[in-house]
Design a protein around this motif. Structure first.
Motif, PDB file in Angstrom:
ATOM      1  N   ASP A   4      61.925   7.834  55.767  1.00 53.13           N
ATOM      2  CA  ASP A   4      60.946   8.797  56.274  1.00 53.13           C
ATOM      3  C   ASP A   4      60.601   9.888  55.258  1.00 53.13           C
ATOM      4  O   ASP A   4      59.908  10.843  55.587  1.00 53.13           O
ATOM      5  CB  ASP A   4      61.426   9.423  57.585  1.00 53.13           C
ATOM      6  CG  ASP A   4      62.720  10.211  57.443  1.00 53.13           C
ATOM      7  OD1 ASP A   4      63.461  10.006  56.450  1.00 53.13           O
ATOM      8  OD2 ASP A   4      63.013  11.041  58.330  1.00 53.13           O
ATOM      9  N   ILE A   5      61.041   9.726  54.033  1.00 51.76           N
ATOM     10  CA  ILE A   5      60.716  10.681  52.968  1.00 51.76           C
ATOM     11  C   ILE A   5      59.760  10.004  51.996  1.00 51.76           C
ATOM     12  O   ILE A   5      59.968   8.854  51.612  1.00 51.76           O
ATOM     13  CB  ILE A   5      61.984  11.142  52.232  1.00 51.76           C
ATOM     14  CG1 ILE A   5      62.852  11.954  53.196  1.00 51.76           C
ATOM     15  CG2 ILE A   5      61.629  11.968  50.992  1.00 51.76           C
ATOM     16  CD1 ILE A   5      64.176  12.382  52.625  1.00 51.76           C
ATOM     17  N   HIS A   6      58.704  10.717  51.620  1.00 55.24           N
ATOM     18  CA  HIS A   6      57.792  10.160  50.623  1.00 55.24           C
ATOM     19  C   HIS A   6      57.571  11.194  49.512  1.00 55.24           C
ATOM     20  O   HIS A   6      57.736  12.394  49.711  1.00 55.24           O
ATOM     21  CB  HIS A   6      56.478   9.686  51.247  1.00 55.24           C
ATOM     22  CG  HIS A   6      55.582  10.777  51.723  1.00 55.24           C
ATOM     23  ND1 HIS A   6      55.718  11.391  52.942  1.00 55.24           N
ATOM     24  CD2 HIS A   6      54.523  11.369  51.130  1.00 55.24           C
ATOM     25  CE1 HIS A   6      54.799  12.318  53.084  1.00 55.24           C
ATOM     26  NE2 HIS A   6      54.050  12.332  52.008  1.00 55.24           N
ATOM     27  N   PHE A  55      56.077  17.183  41.303  1.00 57.51           N
ATOM     28  CA  PHE A  55      56.187  16.300  42.455  1.00 57.51           C
ATOM     29  C   PHE A  55      57.075  16.906  43.538  1.00 57.51           C
ATOM     30  O   PHE A  55      58.020  17.641  43.234  1.00 57.51           O
ATOM     31  CB  PHE A  55      56.757  14.943  42.033  1.00 57.51           C
ATOM     32  CG  PHE A  55      56.012  14.317  40.897  1.00 57.51           C
ATOM     33  CD1 PHE A  55      54.746  13.762  41.089  1.00 57.51           C
ATOM     34  CD2 PHE A  55      56.555  14.289  39.625  1.00 57.51           C
ATOM     35  CE1 PHE A  55      54.048  13.199  40.031  1.00 57.51           C
ATOM     36  CE2 PHE A  55      55.864  13.723  38.555  1.00 57.51           C
ATOM     37  CZ  PHE A  55      54.614  13.175  38.764  1.00 57.51           C
ATOM     38  N   VAL A  56      56.782  16.557  44.772  1.00 55.55           N
ATOM     39  CA  VAL A  56      57.591  16.998  45.899  1.00 55.55           C
ATOM     40  C   VAL A  56      57.994  15.786  46.731  1.00 55.55           C
ATOM     41  O   VAL A  56      57.287  14.784  46.783  1.00 55.55           O
ATOM     42  CB  VAL A  56      56.846  18.026  46.782  1.00 55.55           C
ATOM     43  CG1 VAL A  56      56.614  19.327  46.027  1.00 55.55           C
ATOM     44  CG2 VAL A  56      55.542  17.476  47.319  1.00 55.55           C
ATOM     45  N   ALA A  57      59.151  15.914  47.355  1.00 61.65           N
ATOM     46  CA  ALA A  57      59.600  14.958  48.364  1.00 61.65           C
ATOM     47  C   ALA A  57      59.328  15.614  49.709  1.00 61.65           C
ATOM     48  O   ALA A  57      59.639  16.795  49.912  1.00 61.65           O
ATOM     49  CB  ALA A  57      61.087  14.664  48.203  1.00 61.65           C
ATOM     50  N   GLY A  65      62.287  18.367  48.618  1.00 57.61           N
ATOM     51  CA  GLY A  65      62.741  18.160  47.243  1.00 57.61           C
ATOM     52  C   GLY A  65      61.615  18.403  46.268  1.00 57.61           C
ATOM     53  O   GLY A  65      60.432  18.341  46.644  1.00 57.61           O
ATOM     54  N   THR A  66      61.978  18.701  45.025  1.00 59.96           N
ATOM     55  CA  THR A  66      60.987  18.939  43.973  1.00 59.96           C
ATOM     56  C   THR A  66      61.504  18.434  42.634  1.00 59.96           C
ATOM     57  O   THR A  66      62.714  18.338  42.403  1.00 59.96           O
ATOM     58  CB  THR A  66      60.691  20.445  43.766  1.00 59.96           C
ATOM     59  OG1 THR A  66      61.856  21.086  43.225  1.00 59.96           O
ATOM     60  CG2 THR A  66      60.261  21.122  45.027  1.00 59.96           C
ATOM     61  N   LEU A  96      63.318  11.269  42.998  1.00 60.50           N
ATOM     62  CA  LEU A  96      62.473  12.235  42.306  1.00 60.50           C
ATOM     63  C   LEU A  96      62.611  12.112  40.794  1.00 60.50           C
ATOM     64  O   LEU A  96      61.613  12.133  40.065  1.00 60.50           O
ATOM     65  CB  LEU A  96      62.821  13.660  42.751  1.00 60.50           C
ATOM     66  CG  LEU A  96      62.269  14.091  44.106  1.00 60.50           C
ATOM     67  CD1 LEU A  96      63.014  15.311  44.621  1.00 60.50           C
ATOM     68  CD2 LEU A  96      60.779  14.374  44.005  1.00 60.50           C
ATOM     69  N   LEU A  97      63.841  11.981  40.311  1.00 63.91           N
ATOM     70  CA  LEU A  97      64.066  11.851  38.873  1.00 63.91           C
ATOM     71  C   LEU A  97      63.393  10.589  38.338  1.00 63.91           C
ATOM     72  O   LEU A  97      62.691  10.630  37.330  1.00 63.91           O
ATOM     73  CB  LEU A  97      65.558  11.848  38.567  1.00 63.91           C
ATOM     74  CG  LEU A  97      65.930  11.767  37.095  1.00 63.91           C
ATOM     75  CD1 LEU A  97      65.366  12.940  36.290  1.00 63.91           C
ATOM     76  CD2 LEU A  97      67.459  11.708  36.949  1.00 63.91           C
TER      77      LEU A  97
END
Length: 155
Positions: A4-6, A55-57, A65-66, A96-97
């Protein structure tokens, strides 16, 4: 990473949520005696680059997240990788990385650098697990005075 995270590119409407996340993840961002750690200025400066490397999560329309990345044509950098404490150790930071690495590689970047505070043992272990290692270099820094917006825009 939870399904559920994009991940997506930062949008100006994310600013307040990113600042809140950074203040949680990076306690030094709360120090008024460290103007180089002023998150609103960091975000504005990054957005002004127009490079699409911030970018963000997101989960349920909330930033969790960022990661910021940069590329100067010679070397890439990774900055401000942060994940909310409730979602750590679930693959969000790794995703993210990787997202930042792929974006940099697509631009022709062959070498990435990042800096970690020496006391951040968890962060050091995370990056080592992702193939990062200390280089045989000394990182030097110099703090420049904070310029006002008008002075910074002057030729």
């Amino acid at each position: 990473m939870p399904a559920d995270i994009h991940l997506r590119t930062f949008d100006d409407s994310d600013t307040d949520a990113v600042i809140a996340l950074w203040r949680e993840a990076f306690p030094e961002y709360n120090r008024t005696d460290k103007p180089h750690r002023e998150p609103r200025r960091s975000i504005a400066n990054k957005v002004a680059m127009h490079d699409g490397l911030f970018f963000v999560a997101v989960r349920d329309r909330k930033v969790v997240g960022t990661v910021m990345a940069g590329y100067d044509g010679h070397r890439g950098w990774v900055y401000s990788l942060a994940v909310s404490s409730a979602l750590r150790r679930r693959g969000v930071a790794s995703a993210l990385l990787r997202h930042a690495e792929v974006a940099l590689a697509a631009r022709g970047c062959l070498k990435l650098n990042l800096q970690v505070l020496t006391q951040s043992r968890g962060a050091l272990a995370f990056y080592r697990a992702h193939g990062y290692a200390a280089d045989d270099v000394v990182c030097l820094g110099k703090r420049l005075p904070v310029a006002s917006t008008a002075a910074a825009a002057a030729p």
